[in-house]
Design a protein around this motif. Structure first.
Motif, PDB file in Angstrom:
ATOM      1  N   GLY A   1      -2.040  -3.223   4.870  1.00  0.00           N
ATOM      2  CA  GLY A   1      -2.698  -2.224   5.693  1.00  0.00           C
ATOM      3  C   GLY A   1      -2.159  -0.843   5.362  1.00  0.00           C
ATOM      4  O   GLY A   1      -1.101  -0.707   4.749  1.00  0.00           O
TER       5      GLY A   1
ATOM      6  N   GLN B   1       0.833  -1.200   0.000  1.00  0.00           N
ATOM      7  CA  GLN B   1       0.000   0.000   0.000  1.00  0.00           C
ATOM      8  C   GLN B   1       0.871   1.255   0.000  1.00  0.00           C
ATOM      9  O   GLN B   1       0.398   2.348   0.269  1.00  0.00           O
TER      10      GLN B   1
ATOM     11  N   GLU C   1       2.558  -1.811   8.544  1.00  0.00           N
ATOM     12  CA  GLU C   1       1.363  -2.588   8.203  1.00  0.00           C
ATOM     13  C   GLU C   1       1.123  -2.681   6.707  1.00  0.00           C
ATOM     14  O   GLU C   1       0.361  -3.541   6.247  1.00  0.00           O
ATOM     15  N   THR C   2       1.777  -1.816   5.928  1.00  0.00           N
ATOM     16  CA  THR C   2       1.664  -1.893   4.475  1.00  0.00           C
ATOM     17  C   THR C   2       2.171  -3.232   3.948  1.00  0.00           C
ATOM     18  O   THR C   2       1.788  -3.674   2.869  1.00  0.00           O
TER      19      THR C   2
ATOM     20  N   TYR D   1      -9.755  -4.088  -0.432  1.00  0.00           N
ATOM     21  CA  TYR D   1     -10.276  -5.415  -0.081  1.00  0.00           C
ATOM     22  C   TYR D   1     -11.795  -5.471  -0.229  1.00  0.00           C
ATOM     23  O   TYR D   1     -12.337  -6.369  -0.883  1.00  0.00           O
TER      24      TYR D   1
ATOM     25  N   GLU E   1     -10.452  -4.266   6.163  1.00  0.00           N
ATOM     26  CA  GLU E   1     -11.340  -3.112   6.302  1.00  0.00           C
ATOM     27  C   GLU E   1     -11.057  -2.052   5.239  1.00  0.00           C
ATOM     28  O   GLU E   1     -11.694  -0.993   5.227  1.00  0.00           O
ATOM     29  N   SER E   2     -10.124  -2.332   4.354  1.00  0.00           N
ATOM     30  CA  SER E   2      -9.691  -1.342   3.355  1.00  0.00           C
ATOM     31  C   SER E   2     -10.552  -1.405   2.096  1.00  0.00           C
ATOM     32  O   SER E   2     -11.185  -2.423   1.796  1.00  0.00           O
TER      33      SER E   2
ATOM     34  N   TRP F   1       1.388  -5.998   5.061  1.00  0.00           N
ATOM     35  CA  TRP F   1       0.210  -6.869   5.065  1.00  0.00           C
ATOM     36  C   TRP F   1      -0.968  -6.184   4.370  1.00  0.00           C
ATOM     37  O   TRP F   1      -2.109  -6.510   4.617  1.00  0.00           O
TER      38      TRP F   1
ATOM     39  N   LEU G   1      -4.803   3.416  11.498  1.00  0.00           N
ATOM     40  CA  LEU G   1      -4.400   2.390  10.536  1.00  0.00           C
ATOM     41  C   LEU G   1      -5.571   1.490  10.190  1.00  0.00           C
ATOM     42  O   LEU G   1      -6.329   1.056  11.074  1.00  0.00           O
ATOM     43  N   ILE G   2      -5.736   1.226   8.906  1.00  0.00           N
ATOM     44  CA  ILE G   2      -6.811   0.372   8.415  1.00  0.00           C
ATOM     45  C   ILE G   2      -6.213  -0.956   7.967  1.00  0.00           C
ATOM     46  O   ILE G   2      -5.378  -0.984   7.064  1.00  0.00           O
ATOM     47  N   PRO G   3      -6.593  -2.068   8.576  1.00  0.00           N
ATOM     48  CA  PRO G   3      -6.079  -3.367   8.125  1.00  0.00           C
ATOM     49  C   PRO G   3      -6.667  -3.740   6.781  1.00  0.00           C
ATOM     50  O   PRO G   3      -7.666  -3.162   6.336  1.00  0.00           O
ATOM     51  N   LEU G   4      -6.066  -4.714   6.141  1.00  0.00           N
ATOM     52  CA  LEU G   4      -6.493  -5.133   4.805  1.00  0.00           C
ATOM     53  C   LEU G   4      -7.991  -5.390   4.733  1.00  0.00           C
ATOM     54  O   LEU G   4      -8.672  -4.897   3.837  1.00  0.00           O
TER      55      LEU G   4
END
Length: 296
Positions: A231, A129, A226-227, A250, A246-247, A229, A241-244
């Motif tokens: 995020g 990301q 986190e990018t 995705y 919740e992005s 993964w 931070l937004i995890p995968l």
């Protein structure tokens, strides 16, 4: 020379191992004996007869290192695709391992160049990301680091910089998402943020057997870590931070990652160290099974 190549080819067939393509990270080269070279020696020791092709973008290792900083990424991807396509030992398919920026570069290869087929992609610290911070400088905890990030922002999306500075091509300004989407010369394209309707690109990625994502939990080089993964910071934010899962990438399934995750094709591995500072023992335990085919 031809006889030697013939015997290497026969040995690779007899060994039964899927060939491996490696793409190094920023500041490294295809054949550095202290980094990639050491990893290749270890891999060949654990998987005798495996064919390993470490990508060299340029005429020698000096050019290869320089191109990791200054050659426009889309051009590098095109060169890599041609190298892979012309390597007869890869014609029946291959696994791939990208270190740091080599992770997102090899993902672009998987998306854009389906022949020969990539089977397993290991992204070791790849910035999928993008990044929004200077290496070793956490802007959340330092006014100086925040000033550096703001200074980079002033020119990072100019056409000249986007065409001549590799790291600018995956700089992701979360505080100005529209500008990033409009001007990013590489990352916004492979993440389908500007090229939303590229179904073939998406379908190619979904053909992977497995997509392994390694994040370094103590990473000080990549901001945010986190990018690695998939995020990233929430749009308009540098704290949240937004995890995968919740992005937008995705939930809108721009790359097919949701479908891949549902099919258990995505695997997330945490390495408790700083960027690329894994031990030989950790590598053999966590990544080697995907290279030698013994994974569960």
């Amino acid at each position: 020379m031809l006889i030697a190549l013939f015997f290497i080819y026969i040995l690779a067939i007899v060994s039964g191992y899927v060939p491996l393509v490696i793409w190094h990270g920023m500041g490294d080269s295809c054949c550095n004996p202290l980094s990639i070279g050491r990893i290749i020696v270890d891999i060949k020791h654990m998987a005798p007869g495996i064919y390993v092709h470490s990508l060299q973008i340029g005429n020698d290792i000096v050019e290869d290192t320089e191109n990791g900083f200054f050659m426009e990424v889309n051009k590098q991807i095109e060169i890599a695709c041609n190298i892979i396509r012309n390597d007869t030992q890869l014609r029946n398919g291959y696994n791939a391992m990208g270190l740091s920026q080599g992770g997102q570069f090899l993902r672009a290869v998987a998306q854009r160049c389906p022949q020969p087929s990539m089977k397993i992609l290991l992204s070791v610290g790849g910035q999928h990301q993008g990044v929004f911070g200077f290496p070793r400088c956490n802007a959340d905890h330092s006014i100086f680091c925040e000033l550096i990030r703001d200074s980079i922002n002033l020119g990072v999306y100019s056409n000249f910089i986007q065409e001549h500075v590799v790291q600018a091509e995956y700089w992701h300004d979360s505080e100005n998402e529209p500008l990033y989407i409009q001007k990013s010369n590489f990352l916004a394209l492979i993440n389908h943020e500007r090229d939303v309707g590229n179904l073939q690109d998406k379908n190619n990625l979904q053909k992977l057997t497995l997509f392994i994502l390694v994040m370094f939990t103590k990473d000080t080089m990549v901001e945010p870590k986190e990018t690695e993964w998939f995020g990233f910071y929430a749009p308009g934010n540098t704290k949240k931070l937004i995890p995968l899962n919740e992005s937008a990438i995705y939930l809108e399934d721009r790359l097919g990652l949701k479908e891949m995750n549902d099919a258990k094709k995505l695997r997330f591995i945490a390495c408790p160290s700083d960027h690329l500072e894994f031990s030989n023992e950790w590598f053999m335990e966590n990544l080697m099974p995907y290279i030698n085919g013994t994974y569960q």
